[in-house]
Scaffold this active site. Structure first.
Site, PDB file in Angstrom:
ATOM      1  CE1 TYR A 181      -4.153  -2.529   4.460  1.00  0.00           C
ATOM      2  CE2 TYR A 181      -3.455  -0.384   4.357  1.00  0.00           C
ATOM      3  CZ  TYR A 181      -3.702  -1.460   3.788  1.00  0.00           C
ATOM      4  OH  TYR A 181      -3.916  -1.571   2.388  1.00  0.00           O
ATOM      5  CB  SER A 204      -0.916  -0.018   1.144  1.00  0.00           C
ATOM      6  OG  SER A 204      -1.404   1.379   1.300  1.00  0.00           O
TER       7      SER A 204
HETATM    8  N1  LIG Z   1      -8.492  -0.432  -2.527  1.00  0.00           N
HETATM    9  C1  LIG Z   1      -7.497   0.325  -2.039  1.00  0.00           C
HETATM   10  O1  LIG Z   1      -7.745   1.880  -2.168  1.00  0.00           O
HETATM   11  C2  LIG Z   1      -6.231  -0.155  -1.682  1.00  0.00           C
HETATM   12  C3  LIG Z   1      -4.989   0.708  -1.637  1.00  0.00           C
HETATM   13  C4  LIG Z   1      -3.648   0.077  -1.200  1.00  0.00           C
HETATM   14  C5  LIG Z   1      -3.704  -1.240  -0.887  1.00  0.00           C
HETATM   15  N2  LIG Z   1      -4.585  -2.097  -1.123  1.00  0.00           N
HETATM   16  C6  LIG Z   1      -4.344  -3.471  -1.019  1.00  0.00           C
HETATM   17  O2  LIG Z   1      -5.203  -4.062  -1.959  1.00  0.00           O
HETATM   18  C7  LIG Z   1      -5.441  -5.423  -1.603  1.00  0.00           C
HETATM   19  C8  LIG Z   1      -6.972  -5.786  -2.123  1.00  0.00           C
HETATM   20  O3  LIG Z   1      -7.672  -4.678  -1.453  1.00  0.00           O
HETATM   21  P1  LIG Z   1      -9.328  -4.292  -2.240  1.00  0.00           P
HETATM   22  O4  LIG Z   1      -9.240  -3.049  -1.996  1.00  0.00           O
HETATM   23  O5  LIG Z   1      -9.218  -5.223  -3.394  1.00  0.00           O
HETATM   24  O6  LIG Z   1     -10.224  -5.024  -1.011  1.00  0.00           O
HETATM   25  P2  LIG Z   1     -11.384  -5.942  -0.877  1.00  0.00           P
HETATM   26  O7  LIG Z   1     -11.994  -5.669   0.392  1.00  0.00           O
HETATM   27  O8  LIG Z   1     -12.231  -5.659  -2.281  1.00  0.00           O
HETATM   28  O9  LIG Z   1     -10.678  -7.563  -1.408  1.00  0.00           O
HETATM   29  C9  LIG Z   1     -10.011  -8.041  -0.106  1.00  0.00           C
HETATM   30  C10 LIG Z   1     -10.421  -9.405  -0.138  1.00  0.00           C
HETATM   31  O10 LIG Z   1      -9.618 -10.146   0.619  1.00  0.00           O
HETATM   32  C11 LIG Z   1     -10.544 -11.109   1.289  1.00  0.00           C
HETATM   33  N3  LIG Z   1     -10.202 -11.598   2.737  1.00  0.00           N
HETATM   34  C12 LIG Z   1     -10.225 -10.748   3.683  1.00  0.00           C
HETATM   35  N4  LIG Z   1      -9.648 -11.373   4.723  1.00  0.00           N
HETATM   36  C13 LIG Z   1      -9.217 -12.502   4.363  1.00  0.00           C
HETATM   37  C14 LIG Z   1      -8.675 -13.660   5.068  1.00  0.00           C
HETATM   38  N5  LIG Z   1      -8.471 -13.777   6.366  1.00  0.00           N
HETATM   39  N6  LIG Z   1      -8.502 -14.793   4.420  1.00  0.00           N
HETATM   40  C15 LIG Z   1      -8.712 -14.749   3.061  1.00  0.00           C
HETATM   41  N7  LIG Z   1      -9.129 -13.755   2.353  1.00  0.00           N
HETATM   42  C16 LIG Z   1      -9.391 -12.747   3.102  1.00  0.00           C
HETATM   43  C17 LIG Z   1     -11.854 -10.736   1.410  1.00  0.00           C
HETATM   44  O11 LIG Z   1     -12.914 -11.506   1.499  1.00  0.00           O
HETATM   45  C18 LIG Z   1     -11.900  -9.857   0.034  1.00  0.00           C
HETATM   46  O12 LIG Z   1     -12.430 -10.662  -0.970  1.00  0.00           O
HETATM   47  C19 LIG Z   1      -5.477  -5.402  -0.044  1.00  0.00           C
HETATM   48  O13 LIG Z   1      -4.039  -6.113   0.021  1.00  0.00           O
HETATM   49  C20 LIG Z   1      -5.431  -3.964   0.497  1.00  0.00           C
HETATM   50  O14 LIG Z   1      -4.452  -3.846   1.451  1.00  0.00           O
HETATM   51  C21 LIG Z   1      -5.968  -1.636  -1.545  1.00  0.00           C
END
Ligand SMILES: NC(=O)c1ccc[n+]([C@@H]2O[C@H](COP(=O)([O-])OP(=O)(O)OC[C@H]3O[C@@H](n4cnc5c(N)ncnc54)[C@H](O)[C@@H]3O)[C@@H](O)[C@H]2O)c1
Length: 270
Positions: free
Chosen positions: A160, A147
């Protein structure tokens, strides 16, 4: 004819959190480029729904807090497809309740800190450990989603953000240990990315603050991050390892406050 090194034909990719916004977009893109994909998620029915729309895709239940569940995900992949080429560690402990409770260190609940590290750091380590023998056999690679918050200080999400910084260092450690055996390990650092979950939960006034620091004309989309992941996972990135690719629309690339400079030079505040 020059071969397209971004193609993934014959490759097998595991995507954790594959039912979510960024993971789902990555599963679709890797599949479109020819990979067989394993959509691993705690939300099994959403993972199954997506897998049903892609050729040669399976859904696997994964709970990153459970060591046996992580090891079973890798074992199931190899049993099903006979190999593993890409591990995309993308799932993280997320959600409005988690984000609300994850503020500054002075007010941190130890239980939230421990859970964040259990999913984001320990879970990622166990997945890498289980995958590495198979990646060595295939000359494969790991792409970790980190991130922008792992690279810059903020008043939100101390657990986080520091857990994602730990994953960056794990990325470099794996790259250093396993490059000689033909295994690469990289990370993608998204900035704010408009997934369905975030669109619903993120306060519009804070979203606007991020938009004002973005050098593009919009915030990132899950498909933007998927492209960065798919590049690193592919042979096109064969000489890249131990790196963090920041995919944040240029947010972190400049001196803060650029929106006011834009307005000044366009004459709005002259
Ligand atoms: N969306 C953003 O702005 C953003 C920014 C920086 C980093 N990220 C990173 O991107 C990645 C994906 O995030 P996203 O935004 O698509 O979120 P999201 O919530 O859409 O997807 C996350 C997925 O992880 C699954 N998950 C959660 N806990 C779990 C566990 N214990 N075991 C297995 N699966 C689990 C959830 O069910 C979900 O499907 C993450 O690592 C997040 O930290 C996202």
């Amino acid at each position: 004819m020059v071969a397209d090194a971004t193609r993934m034909d014959g490759k097998v990719a595991v995507i954790t959190g594959g039912a979510g916004g960024i993971g789902g977009a990555t599963a679709r893109l890797l599949s479109a480029r020819g990979a067989k994909v394993v959509i691993a998620d705690i939300a099994l029915s959403a993972a199954e729904e997506l897998a049903a729309t892609l050729p040669d895709a399976i859904a696997v239940h994964l709970d990153l807090e459970q060591e046996t569940s992580i090891e079973a995900m890798i074992a199931r992949t190899v049993a099903q497809f006979g190999r593993l080429d890409v591990l995309h560690n993308n799932a993280a402990l997320l959600g409005p309740d988690i984000a609300r409770d994850d503020g500054d260190v002075e007010h941190m609940a130890t239980v939230l800190w421990d859970r964040t590290y259990a999913v984001n750091v320990r879970g990622t380590m166990i997945a890498c450990r289980a995958a590495l023998p198979h990646l060595r056999a295939s000359g494969g690679n790991i792409v970790n989603t980190v991130s922008n918050l792992a690279l810059q200080g903020h008043m939100i999400q101390a657990a986080y953000s520091s857990s994602k910084a730990a994953v960056i260092q794990m990325t470099r450690a794996i790259a250093a240990s396993h490059g000689i055996h033909g295994v690469r390990c990289n990370a993608v650092a998204p900035g704010m990315t408009m997934t369905p979950a975030l669109r619903e939960a993120f306060p519009p006034v804070l979203r606007q603050a991020v938009e004002e620091e973005t050098l593009r004309d919009r915030l990132g989309a899950p498909e933007d991050i998927a492209e960065a992941v798919a590049f690193l996972a592919s042979g096109a990135a064969r000489n890249i390892t131990g790196q963090v690719l920041v995919a944040d629309g240029g947010c972190a690339s400049h001196v803060p406050g650029i929106a006011r400079f834009r307005a000044f030079f366009s004459g709005e505040h002259a």
